[in-house]
Design an enzyme around this catalytic site. Structure first.
Site, PDB file in Angstrom:
ATOM      1  N   SER A  67       0.811  -1.375  -0.058  1.00  0.00           N
ATOM      2  CA  SER A  67       0.044   0.103   0.075  1.00  0.00           C
ATOM      3  C   SER A  67       0.986   1.470  -0.009  1.00  0.00           C
ATOM      4  O   SER A  67       1.807   1.513   0.963  1.00  0.00           O
ATOM      5  CB  SER A  67      -0.918   0.125   1.144  1.00  0.00           C
ATOM      6  OG  SER A  67      -1.496   1.479   1.177  1.00  0.00           O
ATOM      7  N   GLY A 156      -6.979   0.756 -11.463  1.00  0.00           N
ATOM      8  CA  GLY A 156      -7.909   0.810 -12.803  1.00  0.00           C
ATOM      9  C   GLY A 156      -6.999   0.989 -13.985  1.00  0.00           C
ATOM     10  O   GLY A 156      -5.974   0.648 -14.022  1.00  0.00           O
TER      11      GLY A 156
HETATM   12  C1  LIG Z   1     -10.345   2.591  -2.556  1.00  0.00           C
HETATM   13  C2  LIG Z   1      -9.378   1.330  -2.499  1.00  0.00           C
HETATM   14  C3  LIG Z   1      -8.838   0.749  -1.431  1.00  0.00           C
HETATM   15  C4  LIG Z   1      -7.875  -0.426  -1.403  1.00  0.00           C
HETATM   16  N1  LIG Z   1      -7.489  -0.859  -0.402  1.00  0.00           N
HETATM   17  C5  LIG Z   1      -6.492  -1.751  -0.485  1.00  0.00           C
HETATM   18  C6  LIG Z   1      -6.084  -2.524   0.749  1.00  0.00           C
HETATM   19  O1  LIG Z   1      -6.490  -2.251   1.773  1.00  0.00           O
HETATM   20  N2  LIG Z   1      -5.081  -3.634   0.621  1.00  0.00           N
HETATM   21  C7  LIG Z   1      -4.772  -3.938  -0.580  1.00  0.00           C
HETATM   22  O2  LIG Z   1      -3.713  -4.681  -0.664  1.00  0.00           O
HETATM   23  N3  LIG Z   1      -4.946  -3.231  -1.836  1.00  0.00           N
HETATM   24  C8  LIG Z   1      -6.243  -2.121  -1.673  1.00  0.00           C
HETATM   25  N4  LIG Z   1      -6.391  -1.650  -2.669  1.00  0.00           N
HETATM   26  C9  LIG Z   1      -5.864  -2.000  -4.190  1.00  0.00           C
HETATM   27  C10 LIG Z   1      -6.690  -3.030  -4.775  1.00  0.00           C
HETATM   28  O3  LIG Z   1      -6.771  -4.150  -4.040  1.00  0.00           O
HETATM   29  C11 LIG Z   1      -5.935  -3.296  -6.133  1.00  0.00           C
HETATM   30  O4  LIG Z   1      -4.703  -4.008  -5.690  1.00  0.00           O
HETATM   31  C12 LIG Z   1      -5.543  -2.062  -7.101  1.00  0.00           C
HETATM   32  O5  LIG Z   1      -6.650  -1.172  -6.967  1.00  0.00           O
HETATM   33  C13 LIG Z   1      -5.413  -2.621  -8.628  1.00  0.00           C
HETATM   34  O6  LIG Z   1      -6.517  -3.264  -8.961  1.00  0.00           O
HETATM   35  P1  LIG Z   1      -7.822  -2.471  -9.759  1.00  0.00           P
HETATM   36  O7  LIG Z   1      -7.226  -1.698 -10.993  1.00  0.00           O
HETATM   37  O8  LIG Z   1      -8.573  -3.644 -10.166  1.00  0.00           O
HETATM   38  O9  LIG Z   1      -8.447  -1.371  -8.985  1.00  0.00           O
HETATM   39  C14 LIG Z   1      -7.314  -0.748  -2.786  1.00  0.00           C
HETATM   40  C15 LIG Z   1      -7.713  -0.276  -3.871  1.00  0.00           C
HETATM   41  C16 LIG Z   1      -8.930   1.047  -4.017  1.00  0.00           C
HETATM   42  C17 LIG Z   1      -9.100   1.518  -5.146  1.00  0.00           C
END
Ligand SMILES: Cc1cc2nc3c(=O)[nH]c(=O)nc-3n(C[C@H](O)[C@H](O)[C@H](O)COP(=O)(O)O)c2cc1C
Length: 231
Positions: A67, A156
């Site tokens: 993170s 995204g």
């Molecule tokens: C609002 C939000 C909160 C997130 N919280 C976490 C988290 O607590 N732990 C984690 O490993 N990833 C967290 N992520 C990352 C997502 O799990 C993911 O790895 C990242 O957004 C890329 O995937 P995506 O493009 O499908 O969103 C978060 C992402 C978003 C948008």
């Protein structure tokens, strides 16, 4: 999407009580990380504490070292820390009757050396695999998106290529017996298949789910069924 949430939650003890009341017949993953106030040399204790309180409820545990919203967390992308945390957590699993799968979730912004060191530690260990990837904190990407001065990680569509590049690299170096969970930029059926083509065993999505809604999962599963019945 840009998020700077960190890990806003009430802590492992409260979540443990909540999970004790949960009757579940589905797969549950629990993502663990240290408190914002914990110093880097003590972070391993927070992971172990979360693991010990929560692992009995989980089908898989994600050790989140990626993170961008917890100070110094990404500095844990180093061989010494990864070996230490893997040792402590797999020892705890060995001593328990609960055997969740264990993954480390990595950032898409590290140097090749860090990835090679982590992959080599995972290959030599008993953990089950890697989750690739978390959000991006890359300065160039943030300035293209006009958020250079804002805190937080990009997710995204904007990180799909970056995340896929690391996925491809991980696939080429990770032991074939390990599991690769791909995440980052899945927002339609094609971007889901791209992850599978690059070697993902499982796929997650977050931002795509926010913008497209749960129907996206139906569309992906439907297409999956059509593909397998045709082949
Ligand atoms: C609002 C939000 C909160 C997130 N919280 C976490 C988290 O607590 N732990 C984690 O490993 N990833 C967290 N992520 C990352 C997502 O799990 C993911 O790895 C990242 O957004 C890329 O995937 P995506 O493009 O499908 O969103 C978060 C992402 C978003 C948008």
């Amino acid at each position: 999407m840009l998020n700077s949430l960190g890990f806003p939650n009430q802590g492992a003890q409260v979540i443990r009580k909540r999970l004790m009341r949960l009757q579940k017949d589905y797969c549950l993953g629990i993502n663990i990380g240290p408190n914002k106030s914990t110093t880097p040399e003590n972070m391993h204790k927070d992971y172990l504490n979360c693991y010990e309180k929560l692992s009995e409820f989980a089908d898989f545990i994600t050790i989140n070292i990626s993170s961008p919203n917890t100070p110094d967390l990404r500095k844990l992308h180093n061989e010494e820390f990864v070996i230490k945390i893997i040792d402590e957590i797999t020892k705890s699993r060995d001593e328990s009757k609960f055997k969740p799968k264990i993954f480390i979730k990595i950032s898409p912004d590290e140097s090749e050396k860090e990835y090679i060191d982590i992959i080599s530690a995972v290959n030599k260990s008993k953990i089950d695999g890697l989750i690739v990837s978390n959000t991006s904190n890359n300065k160039k990407l943030k300035s293209i998106l006009n958020v250079a001065n804002k805190d937080g990680g990009i997710s995204g569509k904007a990180i799909k290529e970056k995340s896929n590049k690391i996925l491809k690299f991980v696939k080429s170096k990770l032991d074939k017996k390990k599991i690769i969970v791909a995440v980052g930029g899945v927002f339609d059926v094609d971007s889901y298949y791209e992850k599978l083509d690059l070697g993902a065993d499982l796929v997650q999505m977050y931002t795509g789910f926010i913008y497209e809604g749960p129907n996206l999962i139906k569309r992906i599963v439907k297409n999956d069924n059509q593909k397998s019945s045709n082949s």
